[in-house]
Design a protein around this motif. Structure first.
Motif, PDB file in Angstrom:
ATOM      1  N   VAL B 700     -24.189 -52.303  94.521  1.00  0.00           N
ATOM      2  CA  VAL B 700     -23.436 -52.375  93.267  1.00  0.00           C
ATOM      3  C   VAL B 700     -23.189 -53.840  92.942  1.00  0.00           C
ATOM      4  O   VAL B 700     -22.720 -54.601  93.795  1.00  0.00           O
ATOM      5  N   HIS B 701     -23.557 -54.217  91.723  1.00  0.00           N
ATOM      6  CA  HIS B 701     -23.389 -55.605  91.284  1.00  0.00           C
ATOM      7  C   HIS B 701     -22.428 -55.604  90.104  1.00  0.00           C
ATOM      8  O   HIS B 701     -22.643 -54.894  89.125  1.00  0.00           O
ATOM      9  N   VAL B 702     -21.367 -56.379  90.217  1.00  0.00           N
ATOM     10  CA  VAL B 702     -20.314 -56.325  89.203  1.00  0.00           C
ATOM     11  C   VAL B 702     -20.178 -57.675  88.508  1.00  0.00           C
ATOM     12  O   VAL B 702     -20.173 -58.723  89.154  1.00  0.00           O
ATOM     13  N   LYS B 703     -20.078 -57.617  87.207  1.00  0.00           N
ATOM     14  CA  LYS B 703     -19.808 -58.838  86.441  1.00  0.00           C
ATOM     15  C   LYS B 703     -18.555 -58.588  85.606  1.00  0.00           C
ATOM     16  O   LYS B 703     -18.499 -57.626  84.828  1.00  0.00           O
ATOM     17  N   ILE B 704     -17.560 -59.433  85.784  1.00  0.00           N
ATOM     18  CA  ILE B 704     -16.335 -59.313  84.985  1.00  0.00           C
ATOM     19  C   ILE B 704     -16.449 -60.253  83.800  1.00  0.00           C
ATOM     20  O   ILE B 704     -16.720 -61.439  83.964  1.00  0.00           O
ATOM     21  N   VAL B 705     -16.271 -59.694  82.616  1.00  0.00           N
ATOM     22  CA  VAL B 705     -16.296 -60.510  81.399  1.00  0.00           C
ATOM     23  C   VAL B 705     -14.884 -60.500  80.827  1.00  0.00           C
ATOM     24  O   VAL B 705     -14.352 -59.443  80.496  1.00  0.00           O
ATOM     25  N   GLU B 706     -14.277 -61.661  80.761  1.00  0.00           N
ATOM     26  CA  GLU B 706     -12.922 -61.734  80.197  1.00  0.00           C
ATOM     27  C   GLU B 706     -13.002 -62.216  78.762  1.00  0.00           C
ATOM     28  O   GLU B 706     -13.090 -63.414  78.494  1.00  0.00           O
ATOM     29  N   SER B 707     -12.958 -61.266  77.833  1.00  0.00           N
ATOM     30  CA  SER B 707     -13.084 -61.660  76.427  1.00  0.00           C
ATOM     31  C   SER B 707     -11.788 -62.203  75.870  1.00  0.00           C
ATOM     32  O   SER B 707     -11.774 -62.780  74.789  1.00  0.00           O
ATOM     33  N   GLY B 708     -10.676 -61.985  76.585  1.00  0.00           N
ATOM     34  CA  GLY B 708      -9.387 -62.427  76.062  1.00  0.00           C
ATOM     35  C   GLY B 708      -8.738 -61.395  75.155  1.00  0.00           C
ATOM     36  O   GLY B 708      -7.626 -61.608  74.659  1.00  0.00           O
TER      37      GLY B 708
END
Ligand code: FES
Ligand code: FES
Lengths: 153, 750
Positions: B700-708
């Motif tokens: 499992v590969h996770v990418k967190i995107v914090e758009s605000g």
């Protein structure tokens, strides 16, 4: 009947067919070993019997009389178990934690038998279910343990 | 006393002292109090108590915090810990503003009470992936209020103005004189002060955050790795006896007669046999004895009579999930609108190409690894203590008050660590063991711990709903979707549990069909209500758990009809939505660039990838799955998932939660289905209801995107995009359309 658990001998007042799990949990009040399914499916109830991982929910006490039984409560007294726990913490393995006593037992048993388990050894030994899906974290901890962080003793 | 003594080297075994209340050192000196009193005695100082009546939930500092002389911070969490990491997240958030290291926190679940209703200031549940996002500001403020009180107490102690003081983690500093005091030294005085006006508080600049947004280690990992964590099932109280039940094989049946009651009553160890609503119970000094005895009871069950509870569900003897699925699929109604935009009828009339297909979702069980239990104890003063897995203490307290006639204030709800929950431990009619445990405690006059065997749990576990969705899609001349209609024949969990409002659609029935961001100008989402004879429940990610599978798989089917690539099509449908286009691109990048396949992998297997998106609980996700077929079964090799929860508290917990949600999503799409025949579930344990095993877990590969964007949820959002990503990959690889789960029902050629 007498049982030897965590180097302690207990007089047990229970029918010989009683599963070891319930004697540990109810008669002896050690609740670290968990009940998940009762039918040898999940591994939450894993303990070591003479060093070998065993599903205590389907193990009648009469067959382990005279054996050395280790539960999660004593896992850190075992040098291999202690290292397993350390790696479990380092890799932040548990989520709800309910399966993890059993997972730590299974890992300890594997590493006691095979200091440097192969991929296949690991797959064969680490069968316990985890509903929280911590499998990749378990795998990372085991590979760390298997891969040169000091030999199992 | 119910414990055997060791034959040699006697040692002190647990005595039933309040072991559930705390597991750490600083309470050791206080164990003369009863378990309930420990919470009640949680330092309510005079001024704060005078204030309490008119204080908003989440502001009365002493109701939440206790700082010990050794600087340990005991915090009562409004939310229950069940693996989602909420205790740690709370410690980070409160600790950030309090200026105390989260690792110095010891967290326990708060009792029932108005102080803890921090979700919108009016309620609380541990669910809906809402704990952090709904209480974030309140909890930061709580930490800041506590810090202000510590500063005031330090000013008095050091005899300097508050304005000359600052804090460093765990202590107050007077820079001018070089003097410091630890929080622990002044905590008693500080918590005795009036709580300042929350409006007077300035929160930290997020740029100065020390712990929020950091991968702070979870607080309970060591205890959970050594068997020390205490769950409801582990509850021990003095004088306790154990109970086991046998439920009626079908919901709604009542106990007629127990044929062999005398015989079972004579079994060694049996204390008593009880008749409960729809169940029989045996009480014993040992659970195993109780279970063996209760399962030996030969009960004649009665069909519900004229006196049956009209609100209770009845499971008919001829019910089968196969027939019910067919019935759902044959519902022809147009249903009630959940969404209706553009001109759907005109768009279909004009379209060159249209496509219709019916998709299905299945019943699924929660399968949390800790079976349900409840310990109930009536106290001499007439109060009642109840220990049970629960996601909503006040709801249970209210229900118990109605059941027993006690005042809510006489009912102490204890909420131990949950051995998994996934929606299992809400208040569900006929699906929680607490009414049985309370009745047994009343009838025996002793504290009773009731555990449901796994088999009894499978019999009464309320289910994630089934649905049949009739989809219709229309394509324009370029092959892009211009109209989509989804009519779901189903019953939502909310209307199933709380009763139906015939005026409106149950949002939890259609979420995931509704709430999509794709620019399909004409679309209609509707529900045809079909009542179930089973009990329904929330299941991790609720309606999204099935609806995103249904919608995103049909979207691929529609795209294939129009000759569209699934990734490019979604990109186009999201034109103008920078947030979701960024997210979609992120998951493609994470996977090394979008490639659909089929392609040959390095090991020679043929593989394909599928993609899907979801927008559950205020967060957005996009997932890609890579699959092959191995000996006729689907093998999932990798899951890449990008998640945009707006902003975050702990990236390590998010990664763990996404892994966990991926596992449950995969378990659902690959393996799970609760099958009923003759009114009864076929599976009564994990042997017949397989769940994801270690060998099926992909990378499992996770990418967190914090758009605000405003903060969204974490515990559930990682699930819904996974089943359709897998199904879409399988369709691409095999050419076989996947319109239902689980995939284990399909036959594939390797
Ligand atoms: S409880 Fe023994 S294997 Fe599940
Ligand atoms: S950590 Fe929850 S079941 Fe494994």
């Amino acid at each position: 009947m007498q049982l030897t658990i965590n180097n302690e001998t207990y007089d047990i007042d229970a029918d010989g067919e009683t599963p070891l799990l319930w004697v540990i949990r109810d008669n002896l009040g050690m609740t670290g070993t968990k009940y998940g399914c009762g039918v040898a499916q999940c591994g939450a109830c894993s303990v070591l019997v003479d060093g070998v991982v065993t599903r205590s929910c389907v193990t009648p006490i009469e067959v382990v009389e005279g054996s050395q039984i280790t539960t999660i409560e004593a896992i850190e007294s075992d040098p291999v178990g202690k290292r397993v726990v350390e790696k479990w913490v380092e890799h932040q393995v548990p989520q709800c934690g309910y399966c993890q006593s059993g997972q730590v037992m299974a890992a300890t048993s594997l590493l006691k038998e095979t200091a440097k388990p192969t991929e296949e050894d690991i797959e064969y030994a680490m069968l316990n279910l985890c509903r929280c899906g911590t499998y990749n974290f378990i795998s990372a901890a085991i590979h760390d343990l298997a891969g040169g962080e000091g030999d199992a003793q | 006393m119910t414990f055997d003594r060791p034959a040699s080297a006697p040692q002190d075994l647990p005595t039933g002292a309040p072991v559930n209340m705390s597991r750490r050192r600083f309470l050791i000196g206080t164990t003369t109090a009863t378990a309930g009193a420990l919470v009640l005695g949680f330092g309510i100082p005079t001024k704060a108590r005078a204030q309490a009546a008119n204080m908003a939930p989440g502001t009365r500092v002493p109701a939440f915090l206790e700082i010990r002389p050794d600087n340990t911070v005991r915090f009562l969490s409004p939310f229950v810990e069940g693996g989602q990491g909420i205790y740690t997240a709370m410690a980070q958030i409160v600790g950030e503003e309090l200026d105390a290291d989260p690792s110095s926190f010891v967290v326990e679940s708060a009792p029932a009470g108005t102080d803890y209703l921090v979700v919108g200031g009016s309620m609380r549940i541990t669910g809906g992936s809402m704990s952090v996002r709904t209480s974030y500001d309140t909890m930061r403020k709580l930490g800041a209020l506590a810090r202000a009180m510590l500063l005031e107490a330090a000013a008095a102690r050091l005899d300097v103005p508050v304005s000359e003081l600052t804090t460093e983690p765990g202590h107050v500093v007077h820079a001018a004189s070089g003097r410091t005091v630890t929080y622990g030294e002044i905590a008693d005085a500080a918590l005795d002060l009036e709580v300042p006006d929350p409006e007077s508080i300035t929160l930290k600049d997020p740029a100065d955050f020390r712990w929020i947004r950091q991968p702070v280690e979870r607080l309970d990992v060591y205890e959970k790795s050594t068997g020390k964590a205490v769950y409801s099932i582990d509850t021990k109280v003095d004088g306790m006896v154990h109970a086991a039940v046998q439920h009626a094989p079908r919901l709604g049946l009542t106990v007629g007669s127990i044929v062999n009651e005398a015989e079972v009553a004579a079994m060694p160890g049996v204390i008593s046999i009880h008749t409960l609503p729809g169940a029989v119970a045996v009480v014993s000094e040992r659970w195993w004895t109780a279970r063996r005895a209760v399962e030996s009871l030969n009960v004649e069950w009665n069909e519900p009579g004229a006196d049956a509870d009209p609100t209770a569900r009845y499971m008919p003897a001829d019910f089968s999930t196969a027939a019910f699925a067919e019935r759902l699929a044959n519902e022809t109604g147009e249903g009630m609108d959940a969404e209706n935009e553009g001109d759907v009828a005109a768009a279909f009339a004009e379209a060159e190409t249209t496509l219709e297909a019916t998709y299905h979702s299945q019943y699924v069980n929660h399968g949390q690894l800790e079976p349900p239990s409840t310990t109930a104890r009536f106290n001499e003063d007439g109060s009642l203590d109840v220990w049970m897995p629960n996601q909503a203490p006040e709801q249970f307290q209210g229900a118990i008050a109605r059941m027993t006639g006690l005042e809510a204030s006489q009912i102490n709800i204890h909420s131990p660590m949950l051995g998994g929950f996934f929606g299992r431990h809400f208040l569900y009619p006929h699906a929680n063991p607490y009414p049985q445990a309370i009745q047994l405690a009343k009838e025996t006059g002793r504290p009773v711990k009731l555990i449901w065997s796994r088999e009894e749990e499978f019999l009464r576990d309320p289910l994630r709903p089934m649905a049949a969705v009739r989809f219709k899609g229309a394509l324009d001349s370029t092959g892009m979707p211009v109209a989509l209609e989804a009519i779901s024949a189903t019953e939502g969990p909310t209307e199933g549990i709380w009763g139906r409002n015939p005026e409106s659609v149950d949002g939890t029935a259609v979420e995931g069909l509704s709430g999509k961001s794709y620019g399909i100008p004409n679309h209609r989402i509707a529900q045809v209500y079909v009542e179930n004879p089973t009990m329904l429940a929330y299941w991790r990610s609720v309606g999204n758990s099935m609806n995103d599978f249904l919608y995103e798989s049909f979207l691929d089917e529609l795209g294939d009809t129009g000759g569209q690539d699934p990734f490019e099509m979604r990109m186009k449908l999201l034109e103008g939505n920078t947030r979701l286009q960024t997210l979609l691109q992120s998951v493609a990048d994470l996977s090394g660039g979008w490639k659909r396949g089929p392609f040959e992998a390095e090991d020679g297997t043929m593989r394909a990838r599928g993609i899907a998106m979801a927008s559950p609980f205020g967060s957005h996700t996009a997932a890609i799955a890579e699959v092959s077929i191995d000996r006729g079964e689907v093998k999932v090799h990798d899951i890449w998932q990008a998640i945009d929860p707006g902003s975050i508290v702990n990236p390590a917990i998010i990664e763990a939660q996404v892994n966990s949600a991926v596992a449950l999503g995969l378990s659902q799409v690959l393996l799970e289905e609760s099958v009923y025949e003759n009114g009864m579930p076929k599976a009564r344990n994990f042997d017949m209801y397989p769940i994801l095993s270690p060998d099926r877990m992909p990378r499992v590969h996770v990418k967190i995107v914090e758009s605000g964007a405003p903060m969204g949820g974490i515990g559930e959002p990682g699930l819904p995009a996974v089943p359709p990503a897998v199904a879409n990959a399988v369709s691409t690889l095999t050419g076989q359309r996947i319109r239902s789960m689980p995939l284990s029902k399909y036959t594939f050629e390797s």
